[in-house]
Scaffold this motif. Structure first.
Motif, short mmCIF file in Angstrom:
data_model
loop_
_atom_site.label_atom_id
_atom_site.label_comp_id
_atom_site.label_asym_id
_atom_site.label_seq_id
_atom_site.Cartn_x
_atom_site.Cartn_y
_atom_site.Cartn_z
N ILE A 56 -40.48 -2.27 18.79
CA ILE A 56 -40.44 -3.61 19.42
C ILE A 56 -39.13 -3.78 20.19
O ILE A 56 -39.11 -4.15 21.36
CB ILE A 56 -40.58 -4.72 18.34
N TYR A 57 -38.04 -3.49 19.51
CA TYR A 57 -36.70 -3.59 20.10
C TYR A 57 -36.62 -2.73 21.37
O TYR A 57 -36.16 -3.18 22.44
CB TYR A 57 -35.72 -3.12 19.03
N PHE A 58 -37.09 -1.50 21.25
CA PHE A 58 -37.05 -0.54 22.37
C PHE A 58 -37.81 -1.09 23.58
O PHE A 58 -37.28 -1.14 24.69
CB PHE A 58 -37.65 0.79 21.91
N TYR A 59 -39.06 -1.50 23.34
CA TYR A 59 -39.89 -1.92 24.48
C TYR A 59 -39.36 -3.21 25.12
O TYR A 59 -39.37 -3.32 26.36
CB TYR A 59 -41.35 -2.11 24.03
N VAL A 60 -38.90 -4.15 24.32
CA VAL A 60 -38.41 -5.41 24.88
C VAL A 60 -37.19 -5.16 25.77
O VAL A 60 -37.14 -5.55 26.94
CB VAL A 60 -38.06 -6.42 23.74
N PHE A 61 -36.19 -4.46 25.22
CA PHE A 61 -34.94 -4.33 25.96
C PHE A 61 -35.01 -3.31 27.10
O PHE A 61 -34.34 -3.47 28.12
CB PHE A 61 -33.78 -4.04 25.00
N THR A 62 -35.80 -2.25 26.95
CA THR A 62 -35.93 -1.31 28.08
C THR A 62 -36.68 -1.98 29.24
O THR A 62 -36.37 -1.72 30.40
CB THR A 62 -36.63 0.00 27.68
N THR A 63 -37.64 -2.85 28.91
CA THR A 63 -38.35 -3.57 29.98
C THR A 63 -37.38 -4.50 30.70
O THR A 63 -37.36 -4.57 31.94
CB THR A 63 -39.54 -4.38 29.40
N MET A 64 -36.55 -5.20 29.92
CA MET A 64 -35.55 -6.08 30.52
C MET A 64 -34.56 -5.28 31.37
O MET A 64 -34.16 -5.70 32.46
CB MET A 64 -34.80 -6.85 29.43
N MET A 65 -34.19 -4.10 30.88
CA MET A 65 -33.26 -3.25 31.64
C MET A 65 -33.90 -2.80 32.96
O MET A 65 -33.28 -2.84 34.02
CB MET A 65 -32.89 -2.02 30.79
N LEU A 66 -35.15 -2.38 32.89
CA LEU A 66 -35.84 -1.91 34.08
C LEU A 66 -35.92 -3.01 35.14
O LEU A 66 -35.62 -2.78 36.31
CB LEU A 66 -37.25 -1.42 33.72
N LEU A 67 -36.33 -4.19 34.70
CA LEU A 67 -36.53 -5.28 35.66
C LEU A 67 -35.23 -6.02 35.99
O LEU A 67 -35.19 -6.78 36.96
CB LEU A 67 -37.56 -6.27 35.10
N GLY A 68 -34.20 -5.79 35.21
CA GLY A 68 -32.94 -6.48 35.45
C GLY A 68 -32.98 -7.92 35.02
O GLY A 68 -32.57 -8.82 35.75
N ILE A 69 -33.49 -8.15 33.81
CA ILE A 69 -33.56 -9.51 33.25
C ILE A 69 -32.44 -9.64 32.21
O ILE A 69 -32.42 -8.89 31.24
CB ILE A 69 -34.93 -9.76 32.58
#
Lengths: 282, 146
Positions: A56-69
């Motif tokens: 969960i942690y991985f997917y949430v924060f890597t998605t935010m990193m990718l999109l720049g959120i």
């Protein structure tokens, strides 16, 4: 001495420039992290609740990193989860994550945490532009202190330098270690006699040592970059084709963006997008 | 100096100190396993493929009946593999390694157990070590003698 220190500070901790290259590095790293690790933290592979939480942690924060959120938060969080995956799950042998290509992703993301990589090509940027529109002010600049980017450059130098030092022994110089490495990968395959032949492994071993030492020092020298960076890219492509380095080669090639003059990268991106460079956007 | 100027100055000093410390952390720890040769569990030196291919064999096995060779086998054929293990783009752990002549008996144990009493397995070739190839010829692998 004062002049030398001043130049050192100007190059390193006081360095400033465009953040566009960092924006691309951030997106590229997030994609490489997904390529290497995303399927292995999927919930259908989680045998216990800690792996579910890591997922969960991985997917949430890597998605935010990718999109720049909320990038300033997301990137350090990704660095933390990667470090946990590498040092805990990898080192304890619970998952096959204790490899150099994973460590390179950990180290690069950790250093990216010290950069304003969300200032370009990000949702953060979009939000800042909208805010400026609402306030009737000028759009925010894609320009910032880049000492974190310089640390990423030093990371590349350290990697090349120490890996070359590690090869300074007769077994490697004579081609024997490379032959054994390639034998492991190619035994039983049609290319085995070719890639394990002394005519290939001896010059290849010498070339790799020489190039890695050269790259350790010259990747920062702007006038040498047109020569050494293509050579480095070719070497990493060769690694990718000959040994299972997985994401390592692509990560290294992506990180070459960090050694380029960020303002040159900015102007290049302006040019290929078809509009004249505007100093304001720097 | 104004408060703002002082703050900017302090920020620059802090940044320079942080930069110096992190630079040292980038450069020095990888030296420990490389220079001193010992593995440190929590430090990853940049020793890519340092242990790759160790314990592999480069040579040929031969099954003898009396003084006549009845079959020649590659090291992979002896352990009944098409190629060394490989999983999802990564070289998988390979445990059937040979670091010295004595390891040949373990390496070929399964084949040895299937051989007839009047047959003998010999190996002519090398094994890979950190120092390069070493000769580990053996006239009687199953008997464990050179």
């Amino acid at each position: 001495m004062a002049a030398l220190l001043s130049r050192l500070f100007a190059w390193g901790p006081d360095f400033e420039g465009s953040t566009r290259a960092l924006g691309i590095i951030r997106i590229g790293l997030a994609l490489l992290i997904w390529t290497r690790l995303a399927d292995e933290v999927a919930f259908f592979l989680a045998e216990n609740i800690s792996l579910v939480l890591v997922g969960i942690y991985f997917y949430v924060f890597t998605t935010m990193m990718l999109l720049g959120i909320y990038t300033r938060v997301a990137v350090p969080m990704v660095a933390l989860v990667l470090a946990f995956m590498f040092f805990f799950f990898g080192k304890l042998g619970l998952r096959p994550w204790e490899f150099h290509h994973v460590y390179l992703l950990v180290a690069s993301t950790a250093l990216l945490s010290f950069t304003p990589s969300g200032r370009s090509y990000s949702v953060d940027r979009l939000r800042a532009l909208r805010q400026a529109e609402r306030d009737g002010t000028l759009p925010p600049v894609e320009y910032s202190p880049l000492w974190g980017q310089r640390l990423m450059c030093l990371q590349l130098s350290a990697l090349y330098f120490w890996t070359a030092v590690d090869k300074l022994n007769w077994a490697f110089i004579s081609g024997q270690r490379l032959e054994a490495t390639l034998l492991f990968e190619f035994a039983g395959l049609p290319l085995e006699p070719w890639v394990t032949h002394p005519i290939f492994v001896v010059p290849a071993s010498l070339f790799v040592i020489a190039l890695e030492f050269t790259l350790a020092f010259t990747i920062h020298v702007r006038r040498l970059q047109p020569i050494v960076l293509p050579l480095g890219i070719l070497m990493h492509i060769a690694f990718f084709l000959l040994v299972p380095v997985y994401t390592f080669s692509l990560t290294m090639i992506l990180l070459y963006l960090a050694v380029l003059d960020p303002n040159v990268v900015h102007r290049f991106l302006d040019r290929i997008q078809g509009h004249a460079p505007t100093p304001r956007h720097l | 100096m104004s408060f703002e100027g002082l703050r900017t100055n302090n920020q620059a000093i802090c940044r320079r100190i942080a930069f110096a410390i992190i630079s040292l952390l980038i450069f020095l720890p990888p030296a420990i396993p490389i220079v001193f040769g010992n593995k440190v569990h929590w430090i990853k030196g940049w020793q890519m493929y340092h242990d790759a291919g160790l314990g592999l064999l480069k040579g040929e096995f031969a099954i003898y009946r009396g003084e006549i060779v009845i079959k020649r086998l590659s090291p992979l054929q002896v352990i009944d593999l098409q190629r060394y293990p490989f999983v999802k783009g990564i070289s998988a752990k390979f445990t059937q390694v040979v670091h010295a002549r004595a390891d040949l008996k373990i390496y070929a144990a399964e084949l040895c157990s299937k051989m007839a009493a009047d047959e003998r397995l010999a190996y002519a070739g090398l094994a890979s070590t950190h120092d390069g190839w070493i000769n580990i010829d053996s006239d009687d692998v199953c008997g464990g003698t050179p």
